[in-house]
Design an enzyme around this catalytic site. Structure first.
Site, PDB file in Angstrom:
ATOM      1  N   GLY A  24       1.864  10.246 -93.523  1.00 46.27           N
ATOM      2  CA  GLY A  24       2.729  10.618 -94.635  1.00 46.27           C
ATOM      3  C   GLY A  24       2.050  10.525 -95.983  1.00 46.27           C
ATOM      4  N   ILE A  25       2.576   9.675 -96.848  1.00 47.29           N
ATOM      5  CA  ILE A  25       2.031   9.515 -98.198  1.00 47.29           C
ATOM      6  C   ILE A  25       0.576   9.081 -98.154  1.00 47.29           C
ATOM      7  CG2 ILE A  25       2.227   8.184-100.336  1.00 47.29           C
ATOM      8  CD1 ILE A  25       5.257   8.040 -99.827  1.00 47.29           C
ATOM      9  N   ASP A  44      -5.772   2.974 -89.789  1.00 45.89           N
ATOM     10  CA  ASP A  44      -4.405   3.080 -89.295  1.00 45.89           C
ATOM     11  C   ASP A  44      -4.330   2.412 -87.931  1.00 45.89           C
ATOM     12  OD1 ASP A  44      -1.874   4.999 -90.224  1.00 45.89           O
ATOM     13  OD2 ASP A  44      -1.853   4.526 -88.081  1.00 45.89           O
ATOM     14  N   TYR A 159      14.065  -4.614 -96.154  1.00 45.57           N
ATOM     15  CA  TYR A 159      13.010  -3.769 -96.723  1.00 45.57           C
ATOM     16  C   TYR A 159      12.861  -4.039 -98.217  1.00 45.57           C
ATOM     17  CZ  TYR A 159      10.575   0.576 -98.029  1.00 45.57           C
ATOM     18  OH  TYR A 159       9.686   1.503 -98.522  1.00 45.57           O
ATOM     19  N   LYS A 163       9.562  -5.448-100.367  1.00 43.28           N
ATOM     20  CA  LYS A 163       8.922  -4.702-101.448  1.00 43.28           C
ATOM     21  C   LYS A 163       8.946  -5.495-102.760  1.00 43.28           C
ATOM     22  CE  LYS A 163       7.569  -1.149 -99.142  1.00 43.28           C
ATOM     23  NZ  LYS A 163       6.114  -0.854 -98.992  1.00 43.28           N
ATOM     24  N   VAL A 192      11.095  10.191-101.059  1.00 40.92           N
ATOM     25  CA  VAL A 192       9.999  11.118-100.809  1.00 40.92           C
ATOM     26  C   VAL A 192      10.227  11.844 -99.482  1.00 40.92           C
ATOM     27  CG1 VAL A 192       7.493  11.364-100.630  1.00 40.92           C
ATOM     28  CG2 VAL A 192       8.468   9.509-102.006  1.00 40.92           C
ATOM     29  N   THR A 194       9.216  12.719 -96.335  1.00 38.68           N
ATOM     30  CA  THR A 194       8.262  12.366 -95.287  1.00 38.68           C
ATOM     31  C   THR A 194       9.002  12.335 -93.960  1.00 38.68           C
ATOM     32  OG1 THR A 194       8.641   9.971 -95.325  1.00 38.68           O
ATOM     33  CG2 THR A 194       7.068  10.863 -96.946  1.00 38.68           C
TER      34      THR A 194
END
Length: 263
Positions: A24-25, A44, A159, A163, A192, A194
């Site tokens: 993705g990003i 990754d 989440y 963050k 975004v 994705t």
């Protein structure tokens, strides 16, 4: 430090950039860093994902881009890999996971999984790469956070907590690494387009609500995250550290979704 060359200050020619999390990003960030002259190592957990991005960057040539499979939660494997990569000038951390559930519905396993990758994974990666940057007296680290580091919604609690935690780690690391010449900052995306957000975009009302919350009235494209990362990686941001750059289309700048009448 010498004066900046304004014609070249956004370039990162000859520098070695490592991108952790290349889906993705992350894939677009790797492409952007390469376009600005960096040699990019794509890391990754999924070897196919890392290899696909490396192959995209090479585009039939071999300027030194590389792909490596590694799990940032495996500290021993990460240390072994870092030891063989050589000097790293730029480190970008994008790997994250989200389980959308109300907090009281979360299982302990789900909590540990989200906190583990998002927070512990960031911690592990910085601990692995930063010491050599400190030794050399240079380096730029960029961690991706989120608008959820500042504002929340139901189902995003764990989440959001991770963050926000990464944002605080960034500030502390800026204080601790700064005297050695190493900078660390965060980029906080808004919503975004994705594969991870496909479920949201498939729901017409949900998709529209997210688009309208941004003052630009739309979702972001993955490539729109690249400019902020490349800037922070470059000499153009040589006096920027401990900051969180919001790339959210104005989401966190406005209060609510209602525009009051005037006149």
């Amino acid at each position: 430090m010498t004066s900046l060359d304004y014609a070249q200050m956004f370039r990162i020619d000859g520098r070695h950039a490592v991108v952790v999390g290349c889906g993705g990003i992350g894939a677009e960030i790797a492409a952007g860093l390469a376009a600005q002259g960096a040699r990019v190592s794509c890391l990754d957990k999924d070897p196919a994902t890392a290899a696909a991005v490396r192959d995209r960057l090479a585009a039939g040539e071999d300027p030194g881009h590389a792909a490596h499979a590694v799990d940032v939660l495996d500290e021993a494997a990460l240390a072994d890999l870092v030891g063989g990569l050589g000097d790293v000038d730029v480190l970008v951390l994008t790997a994250a996971i989200n389980v959308r559930k109300k907090l009281l519905d979360y299982s302990a396993e789900e909590f540990d999984r989200v906190v583990g990758l998002n927070l512990r994974g960031t911690f592990n990666a910085v601990r692995a790469f930063a010491p050599d940057m400190q030794r050399r007296g240079t380096g730029s680290i960029v961690a991706l956070t989120s608008i959820r580091a500042l504002v929340v919604e139901p189902g995003q609690g764990v989440y959001a907590a991770t963050k926000a935690g990464v944002a605080q780690l960034v500030k502390t690391l800026a204080a601790e690494l700064g005297p050695s010449g190493v900078r660390i900052n965060a980029v906080a995306p808004g919503v975004v387009e994705t594969p991870l957000t496909a479920q949201i975009r498939a729901d017409e009302a949900w998709n529209r609500a997210y688009a309208e919350k941004s003052v630009l009235g739309r979702w972001a494209r993955p490539e729109e995250m690249v400019g902020a990362v490349c800037w922070l990686a470059s000499d153009a941001a040589s006096f920027v550290t401990g900051s969180q750059v919001m790339v959210d289309g104005g989401w966190t700048a406005v209060d609510g979704r209602f525009t009051p009448p005037f006149g």
